[in-house]
Structures are given as structure tokens and as C-alpha cells.
Design a protein around this motif. Structure first.
Motif, short mmCIF file in Angstrom:
data_model
loop_
_atom_site.label_atom_id
_atom_site.label_comp_id
_atom_site.label_asym_id
_atom_site.label_seq_id
_atom_site.Cartn_x
_atom_site.Cartn_y
_atom_site.Cartn_z
N SER A 30 0.84 -1.21 0.00
CA SER A 30 0.00 0.00 0.00
C SER A 30 0.87 1.25 0.00
O SER A 30 0.54 2.24 -0.66
CB SER A 30 -0.91 0.01 1.23
OG SER A 30 -1.83 -1.04 1.18
N ASP A 32 3.88 1.46 -1.29
CA ASP A 32 4.42 1.57 -2.64
C ASP A 32 3.41 2.27 -3.56
O ASP A 32 3.77 3.15 -4.34
CB ASP A 32 4.75 0.19 -3.22
CG ASP A 32 5.94 -0.47 -2.55
OD1 ASP A 32 6.74 0.23 -1.89
OD2 ASP A 32 6.07 -1.71 -2.70
N LEU A 33 2.15 1.87 -3.46
CA LEU A 33 1.12 2.47 -4.30
C LEU A 33 0.90 3.94 -3.95
O LEU A 33 0.68 4.76 -4.84
CB LEU A 33 -0.18 1.68 -4.19
CG LEU A 33 -0.14 0.26 -4.76
CD1 LEU A 33 -1.43 -0.48 -4.46
CD2 LEU A 33 0.15 0.28 -6.25
N SER A 34 0.96 4.28 -2.67
CA SER A 34 0.83 5.68 -2.26
C SER A 34 1.95 6.52 -2.84
O SER A 34 1.72 7.63 -3.31
CB SER A 34 0.84 5.81 -0.74
OG SER A 34 -0.27 5.21 -0.16
N LEU A 36 3.71 5.81 -5.56
CA LEU A 36 3.48 5.90 -7.00
C LEU A 36 2.36 6.86 -7.35
O LEU A 36 2.38 7.51 -8.41
CB LEU A 36 3.17 4.52 -7.58
CG LEU A 36 4.34 3.55 -7.67
CD1 LEU A 36 3.84 2.16 -8.03
CD2 LEU A 36 5.36 4.03 -8.68
N ALA A 37 1.37 6.99 -6.47
CA ALA A 37 0.25 7.88 -6.70
C ALA A 37 0.60 9.34 -6.40
O ALA A 37 -0.21 10.24 -6.62
CB ALA A 37 -0.95 7.46 -5.86
N GLY A 38 1.80 9.58 -5.88
CA GLY A 38 2.24 10.95 -5.62
C GLY A 38 1.90 11.46 -4.24
O GLY A 38 1.78 12.67 -4.04
N SER A 39 1.76 10.57 -3.28
CA SER A 39 1.46 10.97 -1.91
C SER A 39 2.56 10.48 -0.97
O SER A 39 2.38 9.49 -0.24
CB SER A 39 0.10 10.41 -1.50
OG SER A 39 -0.22 10.83 -0.20
N ASP A 42 1.68 10.08 2.91
CA ASP A 42 0.93 8.86 3.20
C ASP A 42 1.83 7.64 3.07
O ASP A 42 1.75 6.71 3.87
CB ASP A 42 -0.27 8.71 2.26
CG ASP A 42 -1.34 9.76 2.50
OD1 ASP A 42 -1.42 10.26 3.64
OD2 ASP A 42 -2.08 10.07 1.56
N ALA A 43 2.67 7.64 2.05
CA ALA A 43 3.58 6.52 1.84
C ALA A 43 4.52 6.37 3.03
O ALA A 43 4.74 5.25 3.51
CB ALA A 43 4.38 6.72 0.55
#
Length: 170
Positions: A30, A32-34, A36-39, A42-43
């Protein structure tokens, strides 16, 4: 490092440990996805939780990967700037005690002067650190985990090269 487990022979205690390990791994994905999503904020929070969960469940590969993710999140926050990143880091970032103790011990072992010329020992303000110090401490902890396992040698080398590239760009 991961062995196939026959689920019929697993005790309740071991099953709980496997659940915690899987939770830490999902948290890392999760994060990693945060990222990649530009956050990156949160990451960072998710990587921190993943690192805690994987460290306590004795999952060294995922623990080292979560630490590397924390370092990446810091770099992404610094590059993105704005959106209160500086204030967030100023108010919320503290190096974990274990990482600070490791960094100080390595400095002493390397012969670093951790005191002033009058013989006073260095005092560490754990709430303040620079970005390069934070990134280096996190990556060095990840490297220390990876170097303990022969099967992770290629990941160790890759992370070492990433750290060298980061330091070279400073």
C-alpha cells in the motif's frame, strides 16, 4: 527465506504470526502504491507501519524494503516541496531509537569524534535531522539487515548502489 508452509500443521500461534507478517507485507505494498500515486506523506506513514510489523514478525526482506521505502518517501517529499512537507517533517519526524543508537555506535566504531574538544560527549537532538542524515540512517539499517542473509546479496548490492548514487548527487 520464505518456506512453503503446510497449513494443516501450523499451530494457532504460528498462524497469528503469519497473519501479522502478511499484514506488514500488505502495508508495504500500500505504501508503494501511495508513493506511485504521488502521496509521499501517506507513503511514509504506511512504510513506517510496515517496518514495525515486518520487524516484529521477523521478516527481514520486507523490513529492509520498508526502510528503503521510508528513505524514498523522504526524498520524494523533499523534491515535491510545498503542501506543508517541511512543517510536517519538522513536527513529526524523529529517527527511531534503534536507528539512532546504530548510527552513533557505527560512528564511534569508525573513530568519529562524537564530542567537543573539551571532552564533552555529543548530545543528539532526535527530533531534528537533515534529509541526507535521515536517508543514510534508514538505508544503512536496511543494508545491515540485508547483509545478514546470503540469499539477499544481490538486493544488498543494489541498495548500496542506490545509496552511492544518492550521495553522489548531494
Amino acid at each position: 527465506l520464505d518456506a512453503t508452509v503446510e497449513m494443516t500443521t501450523v499451530s494457532a500461534r504460528d498462524m497469528e504470526a503469519l497473519k501479522r507478517r502478511d499484514l506488514g507485507r500488505r502495508e508495504k505494498r500500500s505504501a508503494d502504491l501511495s508513493l506511485l500515486a504521488g502521496s509521499p506523506i501517506d507513503a511514509y506513514e504506511r512504510y513506517t507501519r510496515a517496518a514495525e510489523l515486518t520487524r516484529h514478525s521477523h521478516d527481514p526482506l520486507w523490513y529492509a524494503s520498508a526502510l528503503e521505502g521510508c528513505a524514498c518517501a523522504f526524498i520524494a517529499m523533499a523534491e515535491a516541496g510545498g503542501h506543508g512537507v517541511d512543517e510536517y517533517l519538522e513536527n513529526n519526524f524523529q529517527l527511531p531509537e534503534e536507528i539512532m543508537a546504530l548510527a552513533i555506535a557505527q560512528g564511534v566504531a569508525a573513530g568519529a569524534d562524537l564530542g567537543d574538544s573539551k571532552g564533552k560527549t555529543m548530545t543528539v537532538d532526535r527530533s531534528k535531522t537533515t534529509l541526507p542524515q535521515a536517508v543514510t540512517a534508514l538505508v544503512e539499517e536496511a543494508l545491515s539487515v540485508l547483509c545478514r542473509h546470503e540469499k539477499l546479496a544481490s538486493l544488498h548490492a543494489g541498495l548500496l548502489l542506490k545509496l552511492a548514487e544518492y550521495v553522489q548527487e548531494l
